[in-house]
Design a protein around this motif. Structure first.
Motif, PDB file in Angstrom:
ATOM      1  N   ASN A 137       6.056   6.043  15.887  1.00 22.04           N
ATOM      2  CA  ASN A 137       7.037   6.760  15.071  1.00 22.04           C
ATOM      3  C   ASN A 137       6.492   7.245  13.735  1.00 22.04           C
ATOM      4  O   ASN A 137       7.219   7.864  12.964  1.00 22.04           O
ATOM      5  CB  ASN A 137       8.311   5.931  14.871  1.00 22.04           C
ATOM      6  N   ARG A 138       5.228   7.004  13.457  1.00 22.04           N
ATOM      7  CA  ARG A 138       4.619   7.566  12.248  1.00 22.04           C
ATOM      8  C   ARG A 138       4.252   9.035  12.444  1.00 22.04           C
ATOM      9  O   ARG A 138       3.982   9.734  11.473  1.00 22.04           O
ATOM     10  CB  ARG A 138       3.391   6.762  11.836  1.00 22.04           C
ATOM     11  N   PHE A 139       4.264   9.509  13.693  1.00 25.61           N
ATOM     12  CA  PHE A 139       4.030  10.918  13.983  1.00 25.61           C
ATOM     13  C   PHE A 139       5.360  11.661  13.980  1.00 25.61           C
ATOM     14  O   PHE A 139       6.367  11.141  14.469  1.00 25.61           O
ATOM     15  CB  PHE A 139       3.369  11.110  15.352  1.00 25.61           C
ATOM     16  N   CYS A 140       5.338  12.874  13.458  1.00 26.06           N
ATOM     17  CA  CYS A 140       6.541  13.696  13.407  1.00 26.06           C
ATOM     18  C   CYS A 140       6.152  15.146  13.686  1.00 26.06           C
ATOM     19  O   CYS A 140       5.217  15.663  13.071  1.00 26.06           O
ATOM     20  CB  CYS A 140       7.199  13.576  12.034  1.00 26.06           C
ATOM     21  N   LEU A 141       6.867  15.795  14.590  1.00 25.09           N
ATOM     22  CA  LEU A 141       6.635  17.200  14.899  1.00 25.09           C
ATOM     23  C   LEU A 141       7.683  18.045  14.188  1.00 25.09           C
ATOM     24  O   LEU A 141       8.881  17.823  14.335  1.00 25.09           O
ATOM     25  CB  LEU A 141       6.713  17.435  16.412  1.00 25.09           C
ATOM     26  N   ALA A 167       7.239  15.764   3.361  1.00 26.09           N
ATOM     27  CA  ALA A 167       6.463  14.530   3.239  1.00 26.09           C
ATOM     28  C   ALA A 167       7.169  13.494   2.369  1.00 26.09           C
ATOM     29  O   ALA A 167       7.847  13.846   1.394  1.00 26.09           O
ATOM     30  CB  ALA A 167       5.085  14.846   2.664  1.00 26.09           C
ATOM     31  N   SER A 168       6.973  12.239   2.725  1.00 23.60           N
ATOM     32  CA  SER A 168       7.551  11.124   1.971  1.00 23.60           C
ATOM     33  C   SER A 168       6.491  10.326   1.223  1.00 23.60           C
ATOM     34  O   SER A 168       6.825   9.435   0.467  1.00 23.60           O
ATOM     35  CB  SER A 168       8.283  10.172   2.930  1.00 23.60           C
ATOM     36  N   GLY A 169       5.242  10.623   1.474  1.00 27.14           N
ATOM     37  CA  GLY A 169       4.156   9.826   0.933  1.00 27.14           C
ATOM     38  C   GLY A 169       3.912  10.013  -0.550  1.00 27.14           C
ATOM     39  O   GLY A 169       4.252  11.053  -1.125  1.00 27.14           O
ATOM     40  N   GLU A 170       3.305   8.990  -1.123  1.00 28.89           N
ATOM     41  CA  GLU A 170       2.875   9.068  -2.524  1.00 28.89           C
ATOM     42  C   GLU A 170       1.628   9.949  -2.632  1.00 28.89           C
ATOM     43  O   GLU A 170       1.385  10.577  -3.653  1.00 28.89           O
ATOM     44  CB  GLU A 170       2.568   7.655  -3.030  1.00 28.89           C
ATOM     45  N   TYR A 171       0.850   9.959  -1.562  1.00 27.19           N
ATOM     46  CA  TYR A 171      -0.346  10.790  -1.482  1.00 27.19           C
ATOM     47  C   TYR A 171      -0.232  11.699  -0.280  1.00 27.19           C
ATOM     48  O   TYR A 171       0.330  11.333   0.744  1.00 27.19           O
ATOM     49  CB  TYR A 171      -1.607   9.932  -1.353  1.00 27.19           C
ATOM     50  N   TYR A 221       0.830  -1.198   0.000  1.00 25.12           N
ATOM     51  CA  TYR A 221       0.000   0.000   0.000  1.00 25.12           C
ATOM     52  C   TYR A 221       0.865   1.249   0.000  1.00 25.12           C
ATOM     53  O   TYR A 221       1.837   1.334   0.741  1.00 25.12           O
ATOM     54  CB  TYR A 221      -0.915   0.007   1.233  1.00 25.12           C
ATOM     55  N   PRO A 222       0.498   2.250  -0.803  1.00 28.03           N
ATOM     56  CA  PRO A 222       1.313   3.467  -0.855  1.00 28.03           C
ATOM     57  C   PRO A 222       1.250   4.243   0.462  1.00 28.03           C
ATOM     58  O   PRO A 222       0.243   4.209   1.170  1.00 28.03           O
ATOM     59  CB  PRO A 222       0.681   4.273  -1.989  1.00 28.03           C
ATOM     60  N   LEU A 223       2.335   4.929   0.767  1.00 22.65           N
ATOM     61  CA  LEU A 223       2.403   5.766   1.955  1.00 22.65           C
ATOM     62  C   LEU A 223       1.561   7.018   1.744  1.00 22.65           C
ATOM     63  O   LEU A 223       1.657   7.683   0.708  1.00 22.65           O
ATOM     64  CB  LEU A 223       3.860   6.158   2.236  1.00 22.65           C
ATOM     65  N   TYR A 246      -6.602   2.304   7.453  1.00 17.26           N
ATOM     66  CA  TYR A 246      -5.431   2.330   6.581  1.00 17.26           C
ATOM     67  C   TYR A 246      -4.224   2.638   7.460  1.00 17.26           C
ATOM     68  O   TYR A 246      -4.214   3.636   8.179  1.00 17.26           O
ATOM     69  CB  TYR A 246      -5.601   3.405   5.497  1.00 17.26           C
ATOM     70  N   HIS A 247      -3.219   1.789   7.414  1.00 14.88           N
ATOM     71  CA  HIS A 247      -2.117   1.896   8.372  1.00 14.88           C
ATOM     72  C   HIS A 247      -0.802   2.412   7.802  1.00 14.88           C
ATOM     73  O   HIS A 247       0.114   2.703   8.573  1.00 14.88           O
ATOM     74  CB  HIS A 247      -1.867   0.545   9.041  1.00 14.88           C
ATOM     75  N   ASN A 248      -0.685   2.531   6.501  1.00 11.31           N
ATOM     76  CA  ASN A 248       0.581   2.981   5.935  1.00 11.31           C
ATOM     77  C   ASN A 248       0.543   4.495   5.731  1.00 11.31           C
ATOM     78  O   ASN A 248       0.323   4.987   4.629  1.00 11.31           O
ATOM     79  CB  ASN A 248       0.895   2.247   4.625  1.00 11.31           C
ATOM     80  N   TRP A 249       0.763   5.210   6.816  1.00 14.74           N
ATOM     81  CA  TRP A 249       0.714   6.664   6.791  1.00 14.74           C
ATOM     82  C   TRP A 249       1.838   7.242   7.648  1.00 14.74           C
ATOM     83  O   TRP A 249       2.436   6.564   8.469  1.00 14.74           O
ATOM     84  CB  TRP A 249      -0.635   7.195   7.296  1.00 14.74           C
ATOM     85  N   GLU A 250       2.093   8.516   7.414  1.00 10.24           N
ATOM     86  CA  GLU A 250       2.927   9.322   8.291  1.00 10.24           C
ATOM     87  C   GLU A 250       2.115  10.577   8.584  1.00 10.24           C
ATOM     88  O   GLU A 250       1.346  11.031   7.748  1.00 10.24           O
ATOM     89  CB  GLU A 250       4.271   9.682   7.645  1.00 10.24           C
ATOM     90  N   CYS A 251       2.259  11.094   9.775  1.00 14.76           N
ATOM     91  CA  CYS A 251       1.521  12.294  10.176  1.00 14.76           C
ATOM     92  C   CYS A 251       2.522  13.365  10.561  1.00 14.76           C
ATOM     93  O   CYS A 251       3.243  13.226  11.554  1.00 14.76           O
ATOM     94  CB  CYS A 251       0.576  11.977  11.331  1.00 14.76           C
ATOM     95  N   LEU A 252       2.584  14.414   9.767  1.00 18.36           N
ATOM     96  CA  LEU A 252       3.503  15.516  10.001  1.00 18.36           C
ATOM     97  C   LEU A 252       2.719  16.673  10.610  1.00 18.36           C
ATOM     98  O   LEU A 252       1.875  17.273   9.954  1.00 18.36           O
ATOM     99  CB  LEU A 252       4.147  15.961   8.689  1.00 18.36           C
TER     100      LEU A 252
END
Length: 94
Positions: free
Chosen positions: A63-67, A88-92, A7-9, A35-41
């Protein structure tokens, strides 16, 4: 192959300024998504309340959270979103 490979990030960008009373509810909402493949900036715009302390606890918990900090002018949500997009590193991005 792991589920993350399939799944895309997705990058979630949240501008933040003095919302210590609301930010936990926002981040809990992110955590309960199916949906679990995420990062939260979370991009802080110079908060003077306890917002940063709360975000840091979430960063330690998952560690998917970033300040991030707004490191340029002008002040405001749009600048914070632009900083988030740049990092951001995500595809979306949402």
């Amino acid at each position: 192959m792991t589920n993350k490979d399939k799944y895309p990030l997705v990058s979630i960008i949240i501008p933040l300024y003095n919302r210590d009373k609301l930010i936990s509810e926002t981040l809990e909402s992110v955590l309960v998504q199916t949906y679990h493949n995420w990062e939260c900036l979370v991009v802080d715009d110079g908060s003077t309340d306890e917002s940063r302390t709360i975000i840091n606890k979430y960063c330690l918990r998952d560690n998917r959270f970033c300040l991030l900090n707004r490191d340029r002018e002008p002040k405001g949500a749009s600048t914070c979103r632009n900083i988030g997009v740049k990092m951001a590193s995500g595809e979306y991005i949402i």
